[in-house]
Structures are given as C-alpha cells and as structure tokens.
Scaffold this motif. Sequence first.
Motif, PDB file in Angstrom:
ATOM      1  N   ALA A 391       0.821  -1.216   0.000  1.00 17.92           N
ATOM      2  CA  ALA A 391       0.000   0.000   0.000  1.00 17.92           C
ATOM      3  C   ALA A 391       0.850   1.261   0.000  1.00 17.92           C
ATOM      4  O   ALA A 391       0.355   2.342  -0.343  1.00 17.92           O
ATOM      5  CB  ALA A 391      -0.928   0.010   1.211  1.00 17.92           C
ATOM      6  N   ALA A 392       2.126   1.123   0.370  1.00 17.02           N
ATOM      7  CA  ALA A 392       2.972   2.316   0.461  1.00 17.02           C
ATOM      8  C   ALA A 392       3.155   3.007  -0.882  1.00 17.02           C
ATOM      9  O   ALA A 392       3.465   4.204  -0.931  1.00 17.02           O
ATOM     10  CB  ALA A 392       4.337   1.936   1.036  1.00 17.02           C
ATOM     11  N   PHE A 393       2.956   2.282  -1.974  1.00 14.10           N
ATOM     12  CA  PHE A 393       3.149   2.870  -3.308  1.00 14.10           C
ATOM     13  C   PHE A 393       1.857   3.425  -3.888  1.00 14.10           C
ATOM     14  O   PHE A 393       1.827   3.838  -5.043  1.00 14.10           O
ATOM     15  CB  PHE A 393       3.732   1.813  -4.256  1.00 14.10           C
ATOM     16  N   GLU A 394       0.773   3.437  -3.121  1.00 12.59           N
ATOM     17  CA  GLU A 394      -0.475   4.032  -3.576  1.00 12.59           C
ATOM     18  C   GLU A 394      -0.467   5.534  -3.308  1.00 12.59           C
ATOM     19  O   GLU A 394       0.218   6.024  -2.399  1.00 12.59           O
ATOM     20  CB  GLU A 394      -1.660   3.380  -2.853  1.00 12.59           C
ATOM     21  N   ARG A 395      -1.238   6.242  -4.075  1.00 11.31           N
ATOM     22  CA  ARG A 395      -1.266   7.705  -3.960  1.00 11.31           C
ATOM     23  C   ARG A 395      -1.920   8.136  -2.645  1.00 11.31           C
ATOM     24  O   ARG A 395      -2.959   7.600  -2.263  1.00 11.31           O
ATOM     25  CB  ARG A 395      -2.018   8.316  -5.144  1.00 11.31           C
ATOM     26  N   PHE A 396      -1.288   9.093  -1.990  1.00  9.50           N
ATOM     27  CA  PHE A 396      -1.769   9.711  -0.761  1.00  9.50           C
ATOM     28  C   PHE A 396      -1.819   8.738   0.421  1.00  9.50           C
ATOM     29  O   PHE A 396      -2.423   9.045   1.452  1.00  9.50           O
ATOM     30  CB  PHE A 396      -3.155  10.350  -0.959  1.00  9.50           C
ATOM     31  N   TRP A 397      -1.180   7.568   0.260  1.00  5.52           N
ATOM     32  CA  TRP A 397      -1.153   6.654   1.400  1.00  5.52           C
ATOM     33  C   TRP A 397      -0.032   7.065   2.339  1.00  5.52           C
ATOM     34  O   TRP A 397       1.085   7.381   1.918  1.00  5.52           O
ATOM     35  CB  TRP A 397      -0.922   5.221   0.930  1.00  5.52           C
ATOM     36  N   ARG A 398      -0.336   7.024   3.624  1.00  2.00           N
ATOM     37  CA  ARG A 398       0.669   7.358   4.627  1.00  2.00           C
ATOM     38  C   ARG A 398       0.574   6.344   5.755  1.00  2.00           C
ATOM     39  O   ARG A 398      -0.517   5.916   6.155  1.00  2.00           O
ATOM     40  CB  ARG A 398       0.471   8.776   5.168  1.00  2.00           C
ATOM     41  N   ALA A 399       1.737   5.975   6.261  1.00  5.63           N
ATOM     42  CA  ALA A 399       1.763   5.003   7.361  1.00  5.63           C
ATOM     43  C   ALA A 399       1.089   5.591   8.588  1.00  5.63           C
ATOM     44  O   ALA A 399       1.122   6.812   8.816  1.00  5.63           O
ATOM     45  CB  ALA A 399       3.213   4.627   7.677  1.00  5.63           C
ATOM     46  N   PRO A 400       0.444   4.757   9.391  1.00 11.22           N
ATOM     47  CA  PRO A 400      -0.251   5.276  10.583  1.00 11.22           C
ATOM     48  C   PRO A 400       0.657   6.090  11.484  1.00 11.22           C
ATOM     49  O   PRO A 400       0.218   7.090  12.066  1.00 11.22           O
ATOM     50  CB  PRO A 400      -0.756   4.004  11.281  1.00 11.22           C
ATOM     51  N   GLY A 401       1.930   5.704  11.595  1.00 10.18           N
ATOM     52  CA  GLY A 401       2.815   6.440  12.477  1.00 10.18           C
ATOM     53  C   GLY A 401       3.426   7.669  11.858  1.00 10.18           C
ATOM     54  O   GLY A 401       4.211   8.369  12.515  1.00 10.18           O
ATOM     55  N   ALA A 402       3.094   7.948  10.594  1.00 12.58           N
ATOM     56  CA  ALA A 402       3.696   9.095   9.906  1.00 12.58           C
ATOM     57  C   ALA A 402       2.677  10.168   9.578  1.00 12.58           C
ATOM     58  O   ALA A 402       2.985  11.088   8.805  1.00 12.58           O
ATOM     59  CB  ALA A 402       4.382   8.619   8.618  1.00 12.58           C
ATOM     60  N   ARG A 403       1.459  10.059  10.118  1.00 10.46           N
ATOM     61  CA  ARG A 403       0.437  11.051   9.778  1.00 10.46           C
ATOM     62  C   ARG A 403       0.820  12.446  10.244  1.00 10.46           C
ATOM     63  O   ARG A 403       0.418  13.446   9.657  1.00 10.46           O
ATOM     64  CB  ARG A 403      -0.905  10.650  10.407  1.00 10.46           C
ATOM     65  N   GLY A 404       1.575  12.548  11.328  1.00  9.66           N
ATOM     66  CA  GLY A 404       1.940  13.869  11.837  1.00  9.66           C
ATOM     67  C   GLY A 404       3.167  14.459  11.183  1.00  9.66           C
ATOM     68  O   GLY A 404       3.501  15.630  11.428  1.00  9.66           O
ATOM     69  N   LEU A 405       3.852  13.697  10.351  1.00  8.30           N
ATOM     70  CA  LEU A 405       5.050  14.198   9.678  1.00  8.30           C
ATOM     71  C   LEU A 405       4.671  14.951   8.413  1.00  8.30           C
ATOM     72  O   LEU A 405       3.624  14.688   7.801  1.00  8.30           O
ATOM     73  CB  LEU A 405       5.983  13.026   9.338  1.00  8.30           C
TER      74      LEU A 405
END
Length: 447
Positions: A391-405
Amino acid sequence: MLLRSKLALITACVVAVAIAGISVVTWLVTEHNLRTQLDKSMLASLPPPVLRPPEPGMRREFKLRCDEGVPGQGLQLVLQGIQLFKSDGSTCAPPGVDPVVTIAGDDQVTTTTFRDGLTASGASVRVLLVPLDNGDVLILSRSLVEIDDTLAALAGVLVSVAVFGAVLVAALGLWLTRRALAPMERLTETAEHIARTEDLSTPVTVSGQDEVGRLGRAFTSMTAALAESRRRQRDLVNDAAHELRTPLTSLRTNIDLLVRSERTGRELPQRGEVLDRLQAQSQEFSDLVTELVVLARDDRELAREPVEVADVIDRAVKRARSRAHDHVFDVDRSPWRTLGDAAALERSVLNLLDNAVKFGPPGSTITVRSRPGWLTVTDEGPGLPAEHREAAFERFWRAPGARGLPGSGLGLAIVADIVAVHGGAVRFLPTGQGASVRLKLPTIVGG
C-alpha cells in the motif's frame, strides 16, 4: 452514398466493363470465324478450271456461253451468284442472278480477292474476285444476311447478358458488402453512442481476424485506455481534493488568526509560531503541487535516451545532502546505463532519499547501493511493516505512524509510476532495521 453502396457500384462497374470487353471480343471472334468460313466455302465452290491451269476448250466454252447468250443454268445451279466482269467493262450473269455492283479496281485484280459489296437490289454480299487468263474477272457473291442476322442476335444476347450481369453483380455486391460491413456498422454505431453519451465502458462487439476485427480490437483498446486515463484522473482529483481539505483548513485558520489580530490591534502571543506554520504549510503546498504535476504528466512527455544511472544517483544525493546536513550518505555505485528520462529518474531517486531522511533519525546513515540493473536506498529508521509495503506505493497513502510528519503521501507513488514507465519495478526489501527500497531498471548495451 454509403460505403457499401459505393463498393457495390464499383464492383458492378468493374464486372460490367469486364463483361463488355469479353462480349466485344466474342462478337469480333464470331464475326471473323463466320466470314472465314464463308470465304472458305466460296473458294471451295470454285470449279477446277478456275483453281488449276485450265484447258483451252474449257475456257473457250465458258466464253462462248456468255457471248452467245446460252443460258448458264448448269453454272447457276453449281455456282450461285456467279458473274463475269469482262475486260471491256461489261458484265455477264446467268438469268435470276442479282448482279454485284462493281467498283473501281475490280477489273485490276491480279490475285484472288475478297471484299464486301452490294448487289443491284441493295443486298449486302461477300464478293470473291478471281482473275482469268484472258483479262476477265470471275465474280462470286454470297449473301451476308445470315451472318448479319447471327451477329445481330449474338450482340443482343451479349448486351442482355452484360446488363443482367451488371445488375445481378450490383445486387449481390450490395448484399455481400452489407454482410461484410455489418461489423463496421456496429462499430460505427458504438462509436457514435460513445461520442453521444461519453460512456467509455460500452462494449464493442466486433470479432474476426480481418481488418475490421483488428479495428474493433484497436478501438476496444483505445476506449479501455481512455477509460483508465479518466479513472486515474478522477481518482487523482478526488484524492487531491480530500488531502488538501485538512491543510487548507489549517492554513485558513492561521491566516484568520493573523487577520483578526491585525484588525483588532491585539497582539497575538503565538504570532511567530503561526508564521512558522504558514511558511511550512506553504512549502508543503508547493511540494504537493509539484508532485501533482508530475503525476498528471503524460508518459509520452518523458524522454527516451541513454541515461548514466551513476550520474543520476550523484545528482540526487547532492540535492539530498544540501537539505539534510545531519545525515551521512554512504554511496557505492557502479557505472551502468538505462534508457529513459534522466530528470524523471533523478526525481524518483531523490524521493527515496527524502523518505530516508524523513524517517531516519538525525546523524543516521543513508546507504545507497547500485549495480547494473538495480539500485537500493536503505535508511536506519523504524522501517515499514510487511503488511503495509504494497500500500505504500499508492497515492496519498501514509503510514499510521507518519500522519503527523510533513509530506503528501505521493513520493513513493511517483517513484512507482516513473519506474513502471521505464519498464522496471520497485519493492521493499526485507531488512532487520530501517527500510530498504530497491529499484529495478532494464540495462542497455554498453551499460
């Protein structure tokens, strides 16, 4: 005029011309054969004294009969249409014979000669002129009425066959072309329906291995590509609108705070912090717009030329170093080449380096390794769970722990798109610590 009507008309014209040509040749050959047979029969009817050196008595007997007015009933029965053209210009013929109208030059013939002529009553005849030893000319005639009637009847039959054949071929051609072009008509109706409704999912029911079948398959591929392009465009717009909503709200809130502070004259305690947030958010928006432009760019705009991958890596690392002074870059690459767009490939490598800088702790090492056909970027960050790597290569996907970055979630999607266009692939490698992303690209000869 419809295409099937044009084809039927062209076919009918071609067949009509062919039938007309065959008919003309048939008529001419028949006329030649009939006249040849008539000429041979006239030659065969000549008496032996005319065909071989005659005896003097025979020649004198014929002359005396003509001079003395002795009825030539025997000659008339044997040689119908016989006539003697004397050297003095007079003619002699048995009773009941319709004499041939002589023309200038008949008395000058020196060899057996055929010509067409007319009798005194106006009948059309075939004339045989045989010169005699005494200067007279023996004239034999046969009517051409039967030949002319036969040729006229044959001409009528040939004309009827030509007309009927052309009409029949036109009807059959129209029927056959209608059947042959039925898939083309269905394809046309489908294209008109798609143009009218803009429904690219409309199925195209055209099959076969001929040109129409190929056109149908090409049209199906084209509509499928257009539908996929429209879907990607719609998804990009929807995702961008969704992702921009929250930062736009935050940006508007910070601007409203500054405007309200200015209008009321009240000092905003967090003014510096608000300005810093505005600056960071504007930079994020600038990066997001750049990434959206990259995603929206047509693949055909990319160059197709030999690219030195080592130079691409060096430029990308140089740019990453300029904005990540607290990281160490360990680079080991071999010289090799691939075919593609150097700027796009540099953008993909830079995105991987930016991700490594973002998730790697300060002072950590970012490792870059490259050999012919692949390159790998590895960081010392927390890494990415295996269930999230696809899923990391999908558009606008962000890891749960990286939402604040900071970031838009488009970096790896851009990498995947660029690598796919170049005929390669990208994936996460299993590693004990951090994240390791490998790009595979086709090499070219001499790379």
